[in-house]
Design a protein around this motif. Structure first.
Motif, PDB file in Angstrom:
ATOM      1  N   GLY A 276       0.809  -1.210   0.000  1.00 44.14           N
ATOM      2  CA  GLY A 276       0.000   0.000   0.000  1.00 44.14           C
ATOM      3  C   GLY A 276       0.841   1.258   0.000  1.00 44.14           C
ATOM      4  O   GLY A 276       2.076   1.223  -0.075  1.00 44.14           O
ATOM      5  N   GLU A 277       0.163   2.394   0.143  1.00 43.97           N
ATOM      6  CA  GLU A 277       0.824   3.695   0.047  1.00 43.97           C
ATOM      7  C   GLU A 277       1.903   3.865   1.115  1.00 43.97           C
ATOM      8  O   GLU A 277       2.957   4.439   0.860  1.00 43.97           O
ATOM      9  N   GLY A 278       1.631   3.367   2.329  1.00 39.20           N
ATOM     10  CA  GLY A 278       2.606   3.492   3.409  1.00 39.20           C
ATOM     11  C   GLY A 278       3.398   2.231   3.648  1.00 39.20           C
ATOM     12  O   GLY A 278       3.992   2.054   4.714  1.00 39.20           O
ATOM     13  N   GLY A 279       3.408   1.329   2.655  1.00 38.99           N
ATOM     14  CA  GLY A 279       4.045   0.036   2.834  1.00 38.99           C
ATOM     15  C   GLY A 279       5.553   0.120   3.019  1.00 38.99           C
ATOM     16  O   GLY A 279       6.215   0.964   2.419  1.00 38.99           O
ATOM     17  N   GLU A 280       6.073  -0.798   3.836  1.00 45.34           N
ATOM     18  CA  GLU A 280       7.504  -0.832   4.128  1.00 45.34           C
ATOM     19  C   GLU A 280       8.160  -2.091   3.572  1.00 45.34           C
ATOM     20  O   GLU A 280       9.295  -2.403   3.925  1.00 45.34           O
ATOM     21  N   GLY A 281       7.456  -2.861   2.724  1.00 48.57           N
ATOM     22  CA  GLY A 281       7.977  -4.130   2.266  1.00 48.57           C
ATOM     23  C   GLY A 281       7.822  -5.183   3.350  1.00 48.57           C
ATOM     24  O   GLY A 281       7.130  -4.983   4.355  1.00 48.57           O
ATOM     25  N   ASP A 282       8.479  -6.322   3.171  1.00 47.31           N
ATOM     26  CA  ASP A 282       8.310  -7.438   4.095  1.00 47.31           C
ATOM     27  C   ASP A 282       8.635  -7.071   5.538  1.00 47.31           C
ATOM     28  O   ASP A 282       8.035  -7.591   6.476  1.00 47.31           O
ATOM     29  N   VAL A 283       9.578  -6.149   5.729  1.00 48.29           N
ATOM     30  CA  VAL A 283       9.984  -5.769   7.081  1.00 48.29           C
ATOM     31  C   VAL A 283       8.842  -5.100   7.849  1.00 48.29           C
ATOM     32  O   VAL A 283       8.792  -5.153   9.085  1.00 48.29           O
ATOM     33  N   GLY A 284       7.893  -4.504   7.130  1.00 46.96           N
ATOM     34  CA  GLY A 284       6.825  -3.762   7.780  1.00 46.96           C
ATOM     35  C   GLY A 284       5.947  -4.579   8.696  1.00 46.96           C
ATOM     36  O   GLY A 284       5.332  -4.043   9.626  1.00 46.96           O
ATOM     37  N   ALA A 285       5.870  -5.868   8.456  1.00 43.66           N
ATOM     38  CA  ALA A 285       4.965  -6.724   9.229  1.00 43.66           C
ATOM     39  C   ALA A 285       5.594  -7.274  10.503  1.00 43.66           C
ATOM     40  O   ALA A 285       4.940  -8.051  11.206  1.00 43.66           O
ATOM     41  N   HIS A 286       6.827  -6.855  10.849  1.00 46.50           N
ATOM     42  CA  HIS A 286       7.554  -7.565  11.911  1.00 46.50           C
ATOM     43  C   HIS A 286       8.166  -6.637  12.966  1.00 46.50           C
ATOM     44  O   HIS A 286       9.233  -6.929  13.498  1.00 46.50           O
ATOM     45  N   TRP A 287       7.481  -5.561  13.315  1.00 46.55           N
ATOM     46  CA  TRP A 287       8.009  -4.639  14.319  1.00 46.55           C
ATOM     47  C   TRP A 287       7.461  -4.922  15.715  1.00 46.55           C
ATOM     48  O   TRP A 287       7.910  -4.322  16.693  1.00 46.55           O
ATOM     49  N   GLY A 288       6.477  -5.801  15.832  1.00 50.16           N
ATOM     50  CA  GLY A 288       5.824  -6.024  17.108  1.00 50.16           C
ATOM     51  C   GLY A 288       6.651  -6.827  18.101  1.00 50.16           C
ATOM     52  O   GLY A 288       7.479  -7.649  17.721  1.00 50.16           O
ATOM     53  N   LEU A 289       6.394  -6.574  19.382  1.00 48.35           N
ATOM     54  CA  LEU A 289       6.917  -7.445  20.434  1.00 48.35           C
ATOM     55  C   LEU A 289       6.074  -8.707  20.537  1.00 48.35           C
ATOM     56  O   LEU A 289       6.571  -9.765  20.912  1.00 48.35           O
ATOM     57  N   TRP A 290       4.795  -8.563  20.203  1.00 48.61           N
ATOM     58  CA  TRP A 290       3.881  -9.695  20.123  1.00 48.61           C
ATOM     59  C   TRP A 290       3.566  -9.962  18.659  1.00 48.61           C
ATOM     60  O   TRP A 290       3.538  -9.034  17.843  1.00 48.61           O
ATOM     61  N   ASP A 291       3.318 -11.218  18.290  1.00 48.61           N
ATOM     62  CA  ASP A 291       3.012 -11.527  16.893  1.00 48.61           C
ATOM     63  C   ASP A 291       1.538 -11.252  16.595  1.00 48.61           C
ATOM     64  O   ASP A 291       0.790 -10.780  17.455  1.00 48.61           O
ATOM     65  N   LYS A 292       1.124 -11.532  15.376  1.00 44.69           N
ATOM     66  CA  LYS A 292      -0.250 -11.242  14.960  1.00 44.69           C
ATOM     67  C   LYS A 292      -1.279 -12.014  15.760  1.00 44.69           C
ATOM     68  O   LYS A 292      -2.455 -11.626  15.835  1.00 44.69           O
ATOM     69  N   ASP A 293      -0.852 -13.122  16.374  1.00 45.23           N
ATOM     70  CA  ASP A 293      -1.740 -13.938  17.202  1.00 45.23           C
ATOM     71  C   ASP A 293      -1.635 -13.574  18.678  1.00 45.23           C
ATOM     72  O   ASP A 293      -2.111 -14.306  19.541  1.00 45.23           O
ATOM     73  N   GLU A 294      -0.955 -12.468  18.965  1.00 40.17           N
ATOM     74  CA  GLU A 294      -0.848 -11.909  20.312  1.00 40.17           C
ATOM     75  C   GLU A 294      -0.014 -12.770  21.261  1.00 40.17           C
ATOM     76  O   GLU A 294      -0.217 -12.777  22.470  1.00 40.17           O
ATOM     77  N   GLN A 295       0.975 -13.458  20.687  1.00 42.41           N
ATOM     78  CA  GLN A 295       1.944 -14.219  21.473  1.00 42.41           C
ATOM     79  C   GLN A 295       3.264 -13.468  21.524  1.00 42.41           C
ATOM     80  O   GLN A 295       3.753 -13.015  20.494  1.00 42.41           O
ATOM     81  N   PHE A 296       3.846 -13.336  22.734  1.00 35.84           N
ATOM     82  CA  PHE A 296       5.117 -12.640  22.856  1.00 35.84           C
ATOM     83  C   PHE A 296       6.187 -13.415  22.096  1.00 35.84           C
ATOM     84  O   PHE A 296       6.278 -14.642  22.178  1.00 35.84           O
ATOM     85  N   LYS A 297       7.024 -12.694  21.362  1.00 32.92           N
ATOM     86  CA  LYS A 297       7.900 -13.326  20.368  1.00 32.92           C
ATOM     87  C   LYS A 297       9.273 -13.748  20.899  1.00 32.92           C
ATOM     88  O   LYS A 297       9.955 -14.548  20.247  1.00 32.92           O
ATOM     89  N   TYR A 298       9.693 -13.241  22.051  1.00 35.56           N
ATOM     90  CA  TYR A 298      11.102 -13.370  22.390  1.00 35.56           C
ATOM     91  C   TYR A 298      11.426 -14.165  23.637  1.00 35.56           C
ATOM     92  O   TYR A 298      12.583 -14.375  23.937  1.00 35.56           O
TER      93      TYR A 298
END
Length: 302
Positions: A276-298
């Motif tokens: 989209g207009e503000g898209g960041e490429g593949d990296v854009g989807a991975h800035w969260g501390l929690w994933d899309k399913d609301e699980q902490f990633k680290y």
């Protein structure tokens, strides 16, 4: 000779496979135990994007996760359900940095501004942000932004500070905007300037200090900083799970030790940011501390 056991500048430690995961998790637990300053709130679930209406249920579900770990929530808009974010945050005992999202649509801008003012008078706003990176995106002229800031300052309760959110260098380059702010809200992203990970925290600190130098004693808040866990590289900056975990720990430890107000970016992964207009490429989807399913990633945390 000034070597002393246990004393070293941990910010310069390189990312490597030798990092002790147990030690990292202990550092995380120490941060969580004290609560950290702030987090940027992502309410959009899988399949949603800006423009879709948010429900109170999804906001409440995600807010419960964050309220245990942070003292402040940052929201980005006051329309299409985003106006519920500061309301729910206050109900859960959090302070709020509430933003009006401004762009090229005059009617939407008016709605965002009026809703921000209404939320402030209802007691849901602790810091008001008039626009986010509109100068960076070239969505508004400096004069248009200053007009909005002047209006909001006049209509806000006098005890609520008002500021503008943008990259650190905009406050250096635009003294009129800096002067108009009660509080300077600066985004600091070493990743987007291609900084290699071992030097990223020092780079981010320099971004912050540069804003401090032009602030003339005004309050300066880091409104965004973060590191992506996947999605590729940008010049010398490489995304990785361990790099993101280390950046988060070091950034928040520094902020806590120095009394810096910092909102980490971001809370949950956001798939819509890829395209989209503000898209960041593949990296854009991975800035969260929690994933899309609301699980902490680290780490395994309860």
């Amino acid at each position: 000779m000034s070597v002393r056991q246990g004393k070293h500048h941990h910010l310069l430690n390189p990312v490597s496979a030798s990092v002790d995961d147990c030690t990292l998790d202990e550092r995380l637990q120490a941060l969580f135990a004290e609560k950290m300053h702030g987090i940027s709130f992502s309410a959009y679930c899988q399949g949603q994007k800006p423009g879709d209406d948010l429900s109170r249920e999804q906001i409440e579900r995600r807010m419960v996760v964050l309220a245990r770990r942070f003292n402040w929530i940052r929201s980005f808009s006051t329309a299409q359900g985003n106006d519920l974010i500061p309301v729910v945050a206050k109900e859960q005992g959090l302070k709020t940095l509430v933003g009006a999202w401004l762009g090229k649509d005059e009617d939407k801008n008016r709605l965002e501004i009026d809703n921000l003012i209404a939320l402030a008078h209802q007691g849901h706003v602790d810091v008001a942000a008039v626009g986010n990176e509109v100068l960076y995106r070239d969505d508004l002229t400096e004069l248009q932004l200053l007009d909005f800031m002047s209006e909001v300052r006049e209509r806000l309760p006098s005890d609520i500070p008002m500021g503008y959110v943008d990259a650190y260098y905009e406050f250096e380059d635009r003294p009129k905007v800096t002067q108009a702010c009660d509080v300077l809200l600066t985004n600091c992203y070493p990743f987007w300037e291609g900084c290699a990970h071992p030097y990223a925290i020092l780079y981010m600190q320099d971004m912050f200090r540069r804003v401090q130098r032009v602030a003339e004693g005004k309050r300066v808040i880091i409104s965004e900083t973060g590191w992506p866990s996947a999605g590729g590289s940008f010049h010398g900056a490489e995304s990785s799970p361990q790099g993101a975990y280390l950046y988060f720990l070091r950034a928040m430890e520094w902020a806590a030790s120095e009394g810096i107000e910092m909102f980490y970016f971001s809370s949950f992964d956001e798939a819509w940011k890829v395209a989209g207009e503000g898209g960041e490429g593949d990296v854009g989807a991975h800035w969260g501390l929690w994933d899309k399913d609301e699980q902490f990633k680290y780490a395994n945390v309860s």
